[in-house]
Design a protein around this motif. Structure first.
Motif, PDB file in Angstrom:
ATOM      1  N   ARG A  11      40.189  63.358  60.472  1.00  0.00           N
ATOM      2  CA  ARG A  11      38.832  63.773  60.108  1.00  0.00           C
ATOM      3  C   ARG A  11      38.729  65.275  59.912  1.00  0.00           C
ATOM      4  O   ARG A  11      37.752  65.760  59.343  1.00  0.00           O
ATOM      5  CB  ARG A  11      37.842  63.320  61.186  1.00  0.00           C
ATOM      6  N   ALA A  12      39.735  66.002  60.399  1.00  0.00           N
ATOM      7  CA  ALA A  12      39.712  67.463  60.275  1.00  0.00           C
ATOM      8  C   ALA A  12      41.132  67.982  60.134  1.00  0.00           C
ATOM      9  O   ALA A  12      42.083  67.416  60.691  1.00  0.00           O
ATOM     10  CB  ALA A  12      39.060  68.103  61.500  1.00  0.00           C
ATOM     11  N   VAL A  13      41.267  69.059  59.366  1.00  0.00           N
ATOM     12  CA  VAL A  13      42.533  69.789  59.258  1.00  0.00           C
ATOM     13  C   VAL A  13      42.251  71.211  59.726  1.00  0.00           C
ATOM     14  O   VAL A  13      41.421  71.918  59.148  1.00  0.00           O
ATOM     15  CB  VAL A  13      43.083  69.792  57.825  1.00  0.00           C
ATOM     16  N   VAL A  14      42.934  71.598  60.778  1.00  0.00           N
ATOM     17  CA  VAL A  14      42.735  72.905  61.402  1.00  0.00           C
ATOM     18  C   VAL A  14      43.970  73.750  61.143  1.00  0.00           C
ATOM     19  O   VAL A  14      45.104  73.298  61.364  1.00  0.00           O
ATOM     20  CB  VAL A  14      42.480  72.751  62.914  1.00  0.00           C
ATOM     21  N   PHE A  15      43.742  74.977  60.693  1.00  0.00           N
ATOM     22  CA  PHE A  15      44.829  75.871  60.315  1.00  0.00           C
ATOM     23  C   PHE A  15      44.901  77.069  61.260  1.00  0.00           C
ATOM     24  O   PHE A  15      43.877  77.640  61.643  1.00  0.00           O
ATOM     25  CB  PHE A  15      44.598  76.420  58.895  1.00  0.00           C
ATOM     26  N   GLY A 116      36.633  64.606  52.053  1.00  0.00           N
ATOM     27  CA  GLY A 116      35.827  64.359  53.246  1.00  0.00           C
ATOM     28  C   GLY A 116      36.381  64.894  54.545  1.00  0.00           C
ATOM     29  O   GLY A 116      35.865  64.549  55.623  1.00  0.00           O
ATOM     30  N   LEU A 117      37.410  65.731  54.476  1.00  0.00           N
ATOM     31  CA  LEU A 117      37.989  66.303  55.688  1.00  0.00           C
ATOM     32  C   LEU A 117      37.324  67.636  56.021  1.00  0.00           C
ATOM     33  O   LEU A 117      37.057  68.448  55.136  1.00  0.00           O
ATOM     34  CB  LEU A 117      39.493  66.514  55.509  1.00  0.00           C
ATOM     35  N   LYS A 118      37.055  67.858  57.299  1.00  0.00           N
ATOM     36  CA  LYS A 118      36.595  69.159  57.732  1.00  0.00           C
ATOM     37  C   LYS A 118      37.778  70.122  57.737  1.00  0.00           C
ATOM     38  O   LYS A 118      38.911  69.733  58.051  1.00  0.00           O
ATOM     39  CB  LYS A 118      35.994  69.083  59.133  1.00  0.00           C
ATOM     40  N   THR A 119      37.527  71.370  57.388  1.00  0.00           N
ATOM     41  CA  THR A 119      38.578  72.385  57.399  1.00  0.00           C
ATOM     42  C   THR A 119      38.146  73.521  58.309  1.00  0.00           C
ATOM     43  O   THR A 119      36.975  73.924  58.309  1.00  0.00           O
ATOM     44  CB  THR A 119      38.857  72.941  55.993  1.00  0.00           C
ATOM     45  N   ALA A 120      39.090  74.037  59.077  1.00  0.00           N
ATOM     46  CA  ALA A 120      38.760  75.089  60.041  1.00  0.00           C
ATOM     47  C   ALA A 120      39.975  75.946  60.315  1.00  0.00           C
ATOM     48  O   ALA A 120      41.120  75.546  60.080  1.00  0.00           O
ATOM     49  CB  ALA A 120      38.240  74.484  61.344  1.00  0.00           C
ATOM     50  N   ILE A 121      39.712  77.117  60.834  1.00  0.00           N
ATOM     51  CA  ILE A 121      40.730  78.003  61.391  1.00  0.00           C
ATOM     52  C   ILE A 121      40.602  77.978  62.906  1.00  0.00           C
ATOM     53  O   ILE A 121      39.490  77.993  63.445  1.00  0.00           O
ATOM     54  CB  ILE A 121      40.552  79.442  60.882  1.00  0.00           C
ATOM     55  N   LEU A 122      41.734  77.927  63.597  1.00  0.00           N
ATOM     56  CA  LEU A 122      41.790  78.200  65.035  1.00  0.00           C
ATOM     57  C   LEU A 122      42.862  79.260  65.228  1.00  0.00           C
ATOM     58  O   LEU A 122      44.050  79.000  65.024  1.00  0.00           O
ATOM     59  CB  LEU A 122      42.123  76.951  65.845  1.00  0.00           C
ATOM     60  N   SER A 123      42.450  80.457  65.612  1.00  0.00           N
ATOM     61  CA  SER A 123      43.348  81.607  65.580  1.00  0.00           C
ATOM     62  C   SER A 123      43.298  82.412  66.868  1.00  0.00           C
ATOM     63  O   SER A 123      42.261  82.479  67.536  1.00  0.00           O
ATOM     64  CB  SER A 123      42.962  82.510  64.401  1.00  0.00           C
ATOM     65  N   ASN A 124      44.426  83.055  67.155  1.00  0.00           N
ATOM     66  CA  ASN A 124      44.455  84.044  68.232  1.00  0.00           C
ATOM     67  C   ASN A 124      43.630  85.278  67.892  1.00  0.00           C
ATOM     68  O   ASN A 124      43.271  86.050  68.780  1.00  0.00           O
ATOM     69  CB  ASN A 124      45.896  84.489  68.509  1.00  0.00           C
TER      70      ASN A 124
END
Length: 225
Positions: A11-15, A116-124
């Motif tokens: 449901r989501a792809v986090v980069f 339909g995928l959520k996209t996000a960044i998760l970063s230091n």
């Protein structure tokens, strides 16, 4: 676009941001002529120390904003490369605030959102530096969320850092594909329970065999079929 098997059920792809969406070496590359023949090794040292400082602090139970670590890492790199003019420090730091995105990034994010995928960044990266970097690279409109580890007060690969993505996006851990160019980050994501994908642009040897990615790709283009 047909979706790869590892996106089935997601449901989501986090980069990860730095090194994955943003080229961390583009800061020094903009000033290659001024830096001189040590440009590549200076950039490599800068990046390695930046990461090393985050790992050491996390293991010590301490936290300092990633921008401060970026400054300290550059100071170390300049000290290790005395042939580089130290007066370039402000210009290099300003360039790091505005790193280049890899060319395929906007189209990749748009294509994932289109199915339909959520996209996000998760970063230091801390909140301020991430906001500037994402706006400079014109990526804000392509992302549903830009998440810094700041609220967790600890860097990846701590589970507390990875917790931020499912909490903010409202998706399950197993419904989240995590994409990073950093093999250590992929290992952390695998241990956490994400579906991890490794972007191995430079053909690096594999590590952490017990914490393997579900897929190894050489470009974000491989997320599109």
């Amino acid at each position: 676009m047909s979706t790869p098997d590892f996106l089935a059920g997601a449901r989501a792809v986090v980069f990860d941001a730095y090194g994955t969406l943003l080229d961390v070496h583009s800061a020094v590359q903009r000033h290659t002529r001024a830096v001189g023949s040590d440009a590549k090794t200076l950039s490599d040292t800068w990046r390695q120390k930046q990461l090393e400082y985050s790992w050491v602090l996390s293991l010590c139970g301490r936290y300092t904003a990633f921008w401060t670590l970026t400054e300290r890492a550059l100071d170390y790199a300049l000290a290790r490369h005395p042939n580089v003019d130290p007066s370039l420090r402000p210009a290099l730091l300003e360039a790091y605030r505005r790193l280049d995105a890899y060319p395929e990034v906007p189209a990749t994010l748009d294509a994932l959102q289109a199915v339909g995928l959520k996209t996000a960044i998760l970063s230091n990266g801390d909140t301020a530096m991430l906001d500037m970097a994402v706006r400079s690279a014109a990526l804000h409109d392509h992302l549903d969320a830009v998440l810094s580890v700041d609220p967790a007060g600890i860097y990846k690969t701590s589970p507390r850092a990875y917790d931020l993505a499912p909490e903010r996006l409202g998706v399950g851990i197993r419904e989240t594909v995590f994409v990073s160019s950093n093999r250590w980050d992929v290992a952390g994501a695998a241990a956490y329970g994400f579906t991890p994908v490794w972007v191995n642009r430079t053909g690096q040897p594999d590590e952490y065999p017990d914490l393997a990615p579900v897929q190894v790709i050489d470009s974000l283009n491989a997320l599109l079929r």
